[in-house]
Design an enzyme around this catalytic site. Structure first.
Site, PDB file in Angstrom:
ATOM      1  N   ASN A  10       4.465   0.720   2.119  1.00  0.00           N
ATOM      2  CA  ASN A  10       3.892  -0.233   3.528  1.00  0.00           C
ATOM      3  C   ASN A  10       4.217  -2.053   2.251  1.00  0.00           C
ATOM      4  O   ASN A  10       3.542  -1.893   1.576  1.00  0.00           O
ATOM      5  CB  ASN A  10       2.814  -0.175   4.145  1.00  0.00           C
ATOM      6  CG  ASN A  10       2.151   1.408   4.369  1.00  0.00           C
ATOM      7  OD1 ASN A  10       2.856   1.214   5.303  1.00  0.00           O
ATOM      8  ND2 ASN A  10       1.712   2.718   3.867  1.00  0.00           N
ATOM      9  N   ARG A  39       0.533  -0.623   0.061  1.00  0.00           N
ATOM     10  CA  ARG A  39      -0.273  -0.373  -0.081  1.00  0.00           C
ATOM     11  C   ARG A  39       1.075   1.310   0.101  1.00  0.00           C
ATOM     12  O   ARG A  39       1.505   1.500   1.154  1.00  0.00           O
ATOM     13  CB  ARG A  39      -0.710   0.175   1.148  1.00  0.00           C
ATOM     14  CG  ARG A  39      -2.321   1.006   0.839  1.00  0.00           C
ATOM     15  CD  ARG A  39      -2.846   0.636   2.619  1.00  0.00           C
ATOM     16  NE  ARG A  39      -2.072   1.691   3.771  1.00  0.00           N
ATOM     17  CZ  ARG A  39      -2.186   1.446   4.712  1.00  0.00           C
ATOM     18  NH1 ARG A  39      -2.894   0.332   5.189  1.00  0.00           N
ATOM     19  NH2 ARG A  39      -0.970   2.222   5.575  1.00  0.00           N
ATOM     20  N   LYS A  95      11.866   2.939   6.721  1.00  0.00           N
ATOM     21  CA  LYS A  95      12.028   4.562   6.020  1.00  0.00           C
ATOM     22  C   LYS A  95      12.668   5.034   5.684  1.00  0.00           C
ATOM     23  O   LYS A  95      13.369   5.681   4.664  1.00  0.00           O
ATOM     24  CB  LYS A  95      11.744   5.358   7.725  1.00  0.00           C
ATOM     25  CG  LYS A  95      10.062   5.058   7.609  1.00  0.00           C
ATOM     26  CD  LYS A  95       9.055   5.118   7.085  1.00  0.00           C
ATOM     27  CE  LYS A  95       7.202   4.787   7.712  1.00  0.00           C
ATOM     28  NZ  LYS A  95       7.331   3.541   8.369  1.00  0.00           N
ATOM     29  N   LYS A 103      10.683  10.382  11.184  1.00  0.00           N
ATOM     30  CA  LYS A 103      10.036   8.765  10.988  1.00  0.00           C
ATOM     31  C   LYS A 103      10.819   8.363  11.635  1.00  0.00           C
ATOM     32  O   LYS A 103      11.708   7.957  11.422  1.00  0.00           O
ATOM     33  CB  LYS A 103       9.186   9.185  10.209  1.00  0.00           C
ATOM     34  CG  LYS A 103       8.322   9.865   9.560  1.00  0.00           C
ATOM     35  CD  LYS A 103       7.212   9.154   8.696  1.00  0.00           C
ATOM     36  CE  LYS A 103       6.569  10.086   8.374  1.00  0.00           C
ATOM     37  NZ  LYS A 103       5.668   9.361   6.707  1.00  0.00           N
ATOM     38  N   GLU A 141       4.026   7.242   2.185  1.00  0.00           N
ATOM     39  CA  GLU A 141       4.884   6.348   3.011  1.00  0.00           C
ATOM     40  C   GLU A 141       4.569   5.236   1.430  1.00  0.00           C
ATOM     41  O   GLU A 141       3.806   4.971   1.338  1.00  0.00           O
ATOM     42  CB  GLU A 141       5.245   5.788   4.285  1.00  0.00           C
ATOM     43  CG  GLU A 141       3.678   5.137   5.099  1.00  0.00           C
ATOM     44  CD  GLU A 141       4.314   5.165   5.966  1.00  0.00           C
ATOM     45  OE1 GLU A 141       4.354   4.977   6.856  1.00  0.00           O
ATOM     46  OE2 GLU A 141       2.654   4.517   6.830  1.00  0.00           O
ATOM     47  N   ARG A 190      -8.511   7.342   4.871  1.00  0.00           N
ATOM     48  CA  ARG A 190      -8.197   7.175   5.885  1.00  0.00           C
ATOM     49  C   ARG A 190      -8.938   9.338   5.899  1.00  0.00           C
ATOM     50  O   ARG A 190      -7.347   9.720   5.585  1.00  0.00           O
ATOM     51  CB  ARG A 190      -6.582   6.843   6.385  1.00  0.00           C
ATOM     52  CG  ARG A 190      -6.860   6.107   6.532  1.00  0.00           C
ATOM     53  CD  ARG A 190      -5.585   4.689   7.190  1.00  0.00           C
ATOM     54  NE  ARG A 190      -4.558   5.527   6.511  1.00  0.00           N
ATOM     55  CZ  ARG A 190      -3.056   4.923   6.604  1.00  0.00           C
ATOM     56  NH1 ARG A 190      -2.856   5.028   7.641  1.00  0.00           N
ATOM     57  NH2 ARG A 190      -2.783   5.586   5.845  1.00  0.00           N
ATOM     58  N   SER A 194      -3.008  -2.436   5.831  1.00  0.00           N
ATOM     59  CA  SER A 194      -4.405  -3.416   6.741  1.00  0.00           C
ATOM     60  C   SER A 194      -5.556  -2.377   5.324  1.00  0.00           C
ATOM     61  O   SER A 194      -5.100  -1.563   4.682  1.00  0.00           O
ATOM     62  CB  SER A 194      -4.001  -2.500   7.802  1.00  0.00           C
ATOM     63  OG  SER A 194      -3.893  -1.976   8.157  1.00  0.00           O
ATOM     64  N   GLU A 237       6.496   0.453  11.842  1.00  0.00           N
ATOM     65  CA  GLU A 237       5.168   0.173  10.489  1.00  0.00           C
ATOM     66  C   GLU A 237       4.347   0.581  11.936  1.00  0.00           C
ATOM     67  O   GLU A 237       4.320   0.488  12.976  1.00  0.00           O
ATOM     68  CB  GLU A 237       4.321  -1.125  10.380  1.00  0.00           C
ATOM     69  CG  GLU A 237       5.937  -1.124   8.982  1.00  0.00           C
ATOM     70  CD  GLU A 237       5.945   0.442   7.776  1.00  0.00           C
ATOM     71  OE1 GLU A 237       5.119   0.374   8.055  1.00  0.00           O
ATOM     72  OE2 GLU A 237       7.357   0.210   7.141  1.00  0.00           O
ATOM     73  N   GLY A 238       2.872   0.898  11.667  1.00  0.00           N
ATOM     74  CA  GLY A 238       2.004   0.780  12.625  1.00  0.00           C
ATOM     75  C   GLY A 238       1.937   3.052  13.246  1.00  0.00           C
ATOM     76  O   GLY A 238       2.780   3.586  13.063  1.00  0.00           O
TER      77      GLY A 238
END
Length: 506
Positions: free
Chosen positions: A154, A133, A332, A393, A152, A480, A159, A397-398
């Site tokens: 992923n 993603r 990253k 950063k 970013e 989102r 998810s 992840e998350g």
């Protein structure tokens, strides 16, 4: 950017709001647009059997998104898929970057050491699967044409593919049911369908069938989801399982913490991964694909046995989604190396046309090392005025991991040794257009200014033998949304809501 702010969303009366929120409550539960309630909403003592489910946090209206930006993000996803597949194939190049992190990041070091152990044993599976993603925000900082800029990329546990499909369907249902007052932006063509569920599941199915085509198997094949204990976002994952089961592909869930109790890797040169379900101890399945919805955070690794479990999964013949190299490609630091102004590395992996398309989506990202760019970035990061336009950063992840604006200098000072700074990257903040919406979370409706982040899914299957990409496609999208006052946007982390796009021409 007036069109984003002044006359949308349409105004609803209190009676209309009550009606639409009641409709959302029923529709979300009826269609599995749900999550397990967070502990602060419903404690384990109140729900000791863990049977409760509540509506996933969603927006009342689809949020406005520039049509051209949406089309550009969709159009470059296959180039991004190819880019990260080729990075994962180039162990030498990736290894040089990861070595910088190994010195300052224990989690990255442990993952890299597993890769080196398996490499010493000899990898027995050349195929790798990515369910990716790429996340973007619309940038208006140059006060001209809105542009998409990447937040970013992923490569592990990407998810909300399952739930995002349902949010698009929810908003279409509300529109078709005339529960929105007339708004000239809202029409059938401005609400694109979202096929993330079926296309992500198709990526898993393609890998499974490719594995199955390699010859006769002693045991029936299965796809194994390796998940976190107590997963709240379970329905987002379950819907992918159900699509696979409908394709007659046996699919099982296994918590990462109990992995070693239910898997074995055969001692022969094939290193087949066998799974014995706890509910059917007399059965054995050969695992075709391990789909990791865990292991992306250090908190998943409580003991040495957890690292052993990740090692055995990696050394097995199952196709990993993702492999450790693919996981690390999503660091990253890799994004920074590609996106730092005047970086030459993008052209190493993509032809000129694709590289130019991808490069346009980059925002400025800098290292915090002793390079010329790193020294300039350090000067910005420790200056309480200059850092106001930046985010720091780590390699995680998350949600909930980033450090924003004025919090950056004291955070860096808290690390003590300046050498540890290079475990982070400094990224220019993207300035999205303001707009309004309402977020329905935990039974409550909150309205105000919001900002949105678009994630475009992609699936890619490749072989490190011969550097061959076998399958590469787009796989739907995620939008989102969070309140403009919130720095973080992770839905599962409690910051944002799931949304869908209402396409507009700017």
């Amino acid at each position: 950017m007036e069109a984003f702010h002044n006359d949308y969303p349409p105004t609803l009366s209190r009676e209309q709001l009550d009606h639409i929120t009641n409709t959302i409550k029923d529709w979300t539960i009826a269609h599995g647009l749900a999550v397990r309630p967070p502990n602060e909403f419903l404690s384990s003592s109140q729900d000791p059997q863990g049977v409760a489910a509540i509506s996933a946090p969603v927006t009342l209206f689809p949020s406005l998104f520039p049509s051209r930006c949406f089309s550009e993000a969709i159009a470059i996803q296959q180039a991004y898929n190819e880019l990260y597949a080729r990075i994962a194939m180039d162990e030498e190049w990736l290894g040089k970057i990861i070595q910088e992190l190994v010195e300052v990041d224990d989690f990255i070091r442990e993952l890299w050491q597993i890769h080196e152990r398996v490499k010493k044993d000899g990898y027995v599976q050349a195929l790798q699967l990515g369910l990716f993603r790429s996340d973007y925000m619309v940038d208006i900082s140059n006060n001209s044409v809105p542009q998409i800029k990447q937040v970013e990329f992923n490569t592990i546990s990407s998810s909300f593919g399952g739930l995002s499909t349902q949010v698009a369907a929810l908003h279409k249902y509300l529109f078709d049911s005339q529960l929105y007052n007339t708004a000239h932006y809202l029409n059938a063509s401005s609400l694109p369908p979202n096929d993330a569920t079926t296309t992500l599941a198709e990526g898993l199915a393609t890998a499974h069938l490719t594995y199955a085509s390699k010859g006769r198997k002693e045991y029936p094949l299965c796809v194994l989801f390796v998940v976190q204990e107590g997963e709240k976002n379970i329905f987002d994952q379950r819907v992918l399982e159900y699509v696979l089961q409908a394709k007659s592909i046996p699919t099982f869930r296994l918590s990462f913490a109990s992995t070693m109790q239910h898997i074995t890797v055969t001692n022969n040169t094939d290193r087949v991964l066998l799974y014995t379900p706890a509910h059917a101890p007399a059965s054995k399945f050969e695992v075709s694909v391990v789909y990791l919805r865990s292991t992306y955070t250090p908190s998943d690794f409580i003991s040495e046995s957890d690292w052993d479990a990740r090692y055995h999964l990696e050394r097995s013949a199952a196709i990993k989604c993702p492999s450790i190299l693919t996981h690390l490609a999503g660091s990253k630091k890799v994004q920074q190396v590609l996106a730092t102004p005047s970086s030459p590395y993008l052209d190493k992996f993509l032809d000129k046309e694709k590289a130019d398309q991808v490069r346009k989506s980059f925002t400025a990202i800098y290292p915090l090392d002793d390079s010329e760019a790193g020294r300039k970035a350090k000067a910005i990061a420790i200056d309480s005025a200059k850092c106001q336009s930046y985010v720091l950063k780590p390699q995680r992840e998350g949600g909930g991991n980033n450090i924003y604006r004025a919090a950056i200098p004291p955070f860096l000072q808290s690390l003590g040794d300046e050498a540890k700074w290079k475990g982070h990257i400094l990224m220019e903040l993207i300035e999205p257009p303001p707009q309004k919406n309402s977020i329905f979370r935990g039974g409550l409706l909150k309205s105000g200014e919001i900002i949105t982040e678009l994630g475009v899914f992609g699936t890619c299957l490749w072989s490190s033998d011969g550097q061959k990409i076998i399958y590469n496609t787009n796989a739907g999208y995620l939008l989102r949304t969070k309140g403009r006052e919130s720095e973080e946007g992770g839905v599962a982390a409690g910051f944002g809501a799931i949304d869908s796009v209402c396409l507009v021409d700017i």
